[in-house]
Design an enzyme around this catalytic site. Sequence first.
Site, PDB file in Angstrom:
ATOM      1  N   LYS A   1       0.842  -1.202   0.000  1.00  0.00           N
ATOM      2  CA  LYS A   1       0.000   0.000   0.000  1.00  0.00           C
ATOM      3  C   LYS A   1       0.879   1.254   0.000  1.00  0.00           C
ATOM      4  O   LYS A   1       0.632   2.204  -0.742  1.00  0.00           O
ATOM      5  CB  LYS A   1      -0.891   0.017   1.254  1.00  0.00           C
ATOM      6  CG  LYS A   1      -2.088  -0.903   1.148  1.00  0.00           C
ATOM      7  CD  LYS A   1      -2.826  -0.932   2.477  1.00  0.00           C
ATOM      8  CE  LYS A   1      -4.079  -1.795   2.409  1.00  0.00           C
ATOM      9  NZ  LYS A   1      -5.103  -1.286   1.485  1.00  0.00           N
TER      10      LYS A   1
ATOM     11  N   LYS B   1       9.299  12.147  23.216  1.00  0.00           N
ATOM     12  CA  LYS B   1       9.495  11.433  24.480  1.00  0.00           C
ATOM     13  C   LYS B   1      10.550  12.158  25.310  1.00  0.00           C
ATOM     14  O   LYS B   1      11.343  12.933  24.780  1.00  0.00           O
ATOM     15  CB  LYS B   1       9.979  10.004  24.184  1.00  0.00           C
ATOM     16  CG  LYS B   1       8.859   9.062  23.816  1.00  0.00           C
ATOM     17  CD  LYS B   1       9.343   7.634  23.940  1.00  0.00           C
ATOM     18  CE  LYS B   1       8.178   6.691  24.113  1.00  0.00           C
ATOM     19  NZ  LYS B   1       8.595   5.308  24.310  1.00  0.00           N
ATOM     20  N   GLU B   2      10.584  11.864  26.584  1.00  0.00           N
ATOM     21  CA  GLU B   2      11.550  12.464  27.499  1.00  0.00           C
ATOM     22  C   GLU B   2      12.992  12.304  26.973  1.00  0.00           C
ATOM     23  O   GLU B   2      13.825  13.203  27.079  1.00  0.00           O
ATOM     24  CB  GLU B   2      11.372  11.794  28.887  1.00  0.00           C
ATOM     25  CG  GLU B   2      12.351  12.166  29.971  1.00  0.00           C
ATOM     26  CD  GLU B   2      12.397  13.656  30.264  1.00  0.00           C
ATOM     27  OE1 GLU B   2      11.401  14.356  30.013  1.00  0.00           O
ATOM     28  OE2 GLU B   2      13.473  14.112  30.742  1.00  0.00           O
TER      29      GLU B   2
ATOM     30  N   ARG C   1       8.752   0.439   9.254  1.00  0.00           N
ATOM     31  CA  ARG C   1       9.310   1.785   9.501  1.00  0.00           C
ATOM     32  C   ARG C   1       9.372   2.515   8.164  1.00  0.00           C
ATOM     33  O   ARG C   1       9.919   1.977   7.193  1.00  0.00           O
ATOM     34  CB  ARG C   1      10.707   1.633  10.108  1.00  0.00           C
ATOM     35  CG  ARG C   1      11.236   2.879  10.728  1.00  0.00           C
ATOM     36  CD  ARG C   1      12.443   2.573  11.593  1.00  0.00           C
ATOM     37  NE  ARG C   1      12.106   2.035  12.891  1.00  0.00           N
ATOM     38  CZ  ARG C   1      12.946   1.342  13.665  1.00  0.00           C
ATOM     39  NH1 ARG C   1      14.177   1.115  13.267  1.00  0.00           N
ATOM     40  NH2 ARG C   1      12.563   0.895  14.842  1.00  0.00           N
TER      41      ARG C   1
ATOM     42  N   GLU D   1       2.447  -2.324  13.534  1.00  0.00           N
ATOM     43  CA  GLU D   1       2.905  -1.022  14.045  1.00  0.00           C
ATOM     44  C   GLU D   1       3.697  -0.326  12.948  1.00  0.00           C
ATOM     45  O   GLU D   1       4.633  -0.908  12.397  1.00  0.00           O
ATOM     46  CB  GLU D   1       3.784  -1.179  15.284  1.00  0.00           C
ATOM     47  CG  GLU D   1       4.135   0.197  15.862  1.00  0.00           C
ATOM     48  CD  GLU D   1       5.186   0.154  16.957  1.00  0.00           C
ATOM     49  OE1 GLU D   1       4.810   0.266  18.131  1.00  0.00           O
ATOM     50  OE2 GLU D   1       6.384   0.014  16.629  1.00  0.00           O
TER      51      GLU D   1
ATOM     52  N   SER E   1      12.219 -11.339  22.158  1.00  0.00           N
ATOM     53  CA  SER E   1      11.708  -9.992  22.360  1.00  0.00           C
ATOM     54  C   SER E   1      10.231 -10.036  22.785  1.00  0.00           C
ATOM     55  O   SER E   1       9.780  -9.221  23.608  1.00  0.00           O
ATOM     56  CB  SER E   1      11.924  -9.228  21.053  1.00  0.00           C
ATOM     57  OG  SER E   1      11.315  -8.021  21.079  1.00  0.00           O
TER      58      SER E   1
HETATM   59  P1  0O2 Z   1      11.987  -2.457  18.199  1.00  0.00           P
HETATM   60  O1  0O2 Z   1      12.803  -3.613  17.853  1.00  0.00           O
HETATM   61  O2  0O2 Z   1      12.609  -1.148  17.772  1.00  0.00           O
HETATM   62  O3  0O2 Z   1      10.580  -2.578  17.727  1.00  0.00           O
HETATM   63  P2  0O2 Z   1       6.609  -0.809  24.320  1.00  0.00           P
HETATM   64  O4  0O2 Z   1       6.408  -1.351  22.916  1.00  0.00           O
HETATM   65  O5  0O2 Z   1       5.843  -1.518  25.347  1.00  0.00           O
HETATM   66  O6  0O2 Z   1       8.068  -0.593  24.645  1.00  0.00           O
HETATM   67  P3  0O2 Z   1       4.716   1.150  23.689  1.00  0.00           P
HETATM   68  O7  0O2 Z   1       4.200   2.329  24.469  1.00  0.00           O
HETATM   69  O8  0O2 Z   1       3.769   0.045  23.352  1.00  0.00           O
HETATM   70  O9  0O2 Z   1       6.024   0.605  24.393  1.00  0.00           O
HETATM   71  O10 0O2 Z   1       5.315   1.624  22.360  1.00  0.00           O
HETATM   72  P4  0O2 Z   1       6.107   2.937  22.022  1.00  0.00           P
HETATM   73  O11 0O2 Z   1       6.984   3.435  23.119  1.00  0.00           O
HETATM   74  O12 0O2 Z   1       5.144   3.892  21.431  1.00  0.00           O
HETATM   75  O13 0O2 Z   1       7.026   2.352  20.864  1.00  0.00           O
HETATM   76  C1  0O2 Z   1       7.949   1.354  21.081  1.00  0.00           C
HETATM   77  C2  0O2 Z   1       8.909   1.352  19.900  1.00  0.00           C
HETATM   78  O14 0O2 Z   1       9.181   2.699  19.505  1.00  0.00           O
HETATM   79  C3  0O2 Z   1      10.261   0.761  20.280  1.00  0.00           C
HETATM   80  O15 0O2 Z   1      10.262  -0.569  19.923  1.00  0.00           O
HETATM   81  C4  0O2 Z   1      11.235   1.568  19.442  1.00  0.00           C
HETATM   82  O16 0O2 Z   1      11.304   1.049  18.120  1.00  0.00           O
HETATM   83  C5  0O2 Z   1      10.574   2.921  19.379  1.00  0.00           C
HETATM   84  N1  0O2 Z   1      10.953   3.795  20.501  1.00  0.00           N
HETATM   85  C6  0O2 Z   1      10.130   4.259  21.458  1.00  0.00           C
HETATM   86  N2  0O2 Z   1      10.789   5.070  22.311  1.00  0.00           N
HETATM   87  C7  0O2 Z   1      12.060   5.114  21.878  1.00  0.00           C
HETATM   88  C8  0O2 Z   1      13.238   5.819  22.355  1.00  0.00           C
HETATM   89  O17 0O2 Z   1      13.234   6.543  23.353  1.00  0.00           O
HETATM   90  N3  0O2 Z   1      14.386   5.595  21.630  1.00  0.00           N
HETATM   91  C9  0O2 Z   1      14.434   4.813  20.522  1.00  0.00           C
HETATM   92  N4  0O2 Z   1      15.610   4.687  19.889  1.00  0.00           N
HETATM   93  N5  0O2 Z   1      13.342   4.137  20.071  1.00  0.00           N
HETATM   94  C10 0O2 Z   1      12.176   4.298  20.728  1.00  0.00           C
HETATM   95  P5  0O2 Z   1      11.053  -1.659  20.739  1.00  0.00           P
HETATM   96  O18 0O2 Z   1      10.060  -2.614  21.288  1.00  0.00           O
HETATM   97  O19 0O2 Z   1      11.977  -0.991  21.717  1.00  0.00           O
HETATM   98  O20 0O2 Z   1      11.915  -2.442  19.764  1.00  0.00           O
END
Ligand code: 0O2
Length: 217
Positions: free
Chosen positions: A44, A135-136, A100, A162, A73
């Site tokens: 898409k 984010k912070e 992504r 996602e 993971s």
């Molecule tokens: P990967 O391998 O990158 O996918 P959670 O998924 O539970 O941690 P939530 O709230 O469901 O948290 O999701 P969130 O925080 O919206 O998004 C999580 C994903 O966003 C992460 O995936 C990262 O890819 C990215 N991300 C979020 N915050 C940060 C950050 O501060 N720094 C970086 N570099 N990436 C971030 P995963 O699961 O960490 O792994």
Amino acid sequence: MYEINESMVPPELAVTLDDAKEVAGVFKDLKMRYSAAIKEVSTKLEVLDIEYRLKHDYNPIHHMQSRLKTMDSIIEKIGRKGWPMEVSSIYKITDFAGVRVICNYIDDIYAVESSLLRQDDIKLIRRTDYIKEPKESGYRSLHLVVEVPIFLSDRTYHMPVEIQIRTIAMDTWASLEHELKYKNKENMPGYVAEELKRCARSMAELDATMQRIHKMY
Ligand code: 0O2
């Protein structure tokens, strides 16, 4: 018959082979379904990019990446969320499949989002705008969780995917921060975290300037 050396068998290995087979089966099935969902979403997005090029002589998408979460993971996430360590918890995960999308400019992010979300078979489940509210840590990106249908031989599934949409600058920052976090096992020294925040702010300014220059023509 081969005599088992008892020291080779970890005492905590209480799962039966039937249990292990069931988990492996569920994981294999989900991997197939989520791979199909990634293909649907990626196609898409590719089509939208091609159409945009034709209409505006310009591609909003610089490149795309996708990944399936590993079993390790998934287990780590179930533990972190405090969900029961049961097979059913795997089904609660909404980022098993991740796409992504790296865009050239900030406006492209929102253009890609609206073109995708207007499609009838795409259902928005969650939207988090870490660009409007970083984010912070300084992390910026637009996160969407969408449900997309996949058509198998005997039924249709609606799978969550996602989608992280960000600019090249946001992506460069996230890669560096992720690498440093990983290296330091989450305990990043304060001065490094501060430098990263400063860098995130500079990159946000850079994105805004690039966007402005791009609009001049
Ligand atoms: P990967 O391998 O990158 O996918 P959670 O998924 O539970 O941690 P939530 O709230 O469901 O948290 O999701 P969130 O925080 O919206 O998004 C999580 C994903 O966003 C992460 O995936 C990262 O890819 C990215 N991300 C979020 N915050 C940060 C950050 O501060 N720094 C970086 N570099 N990436 C971030 P995963 O699961 O960490 O792994």
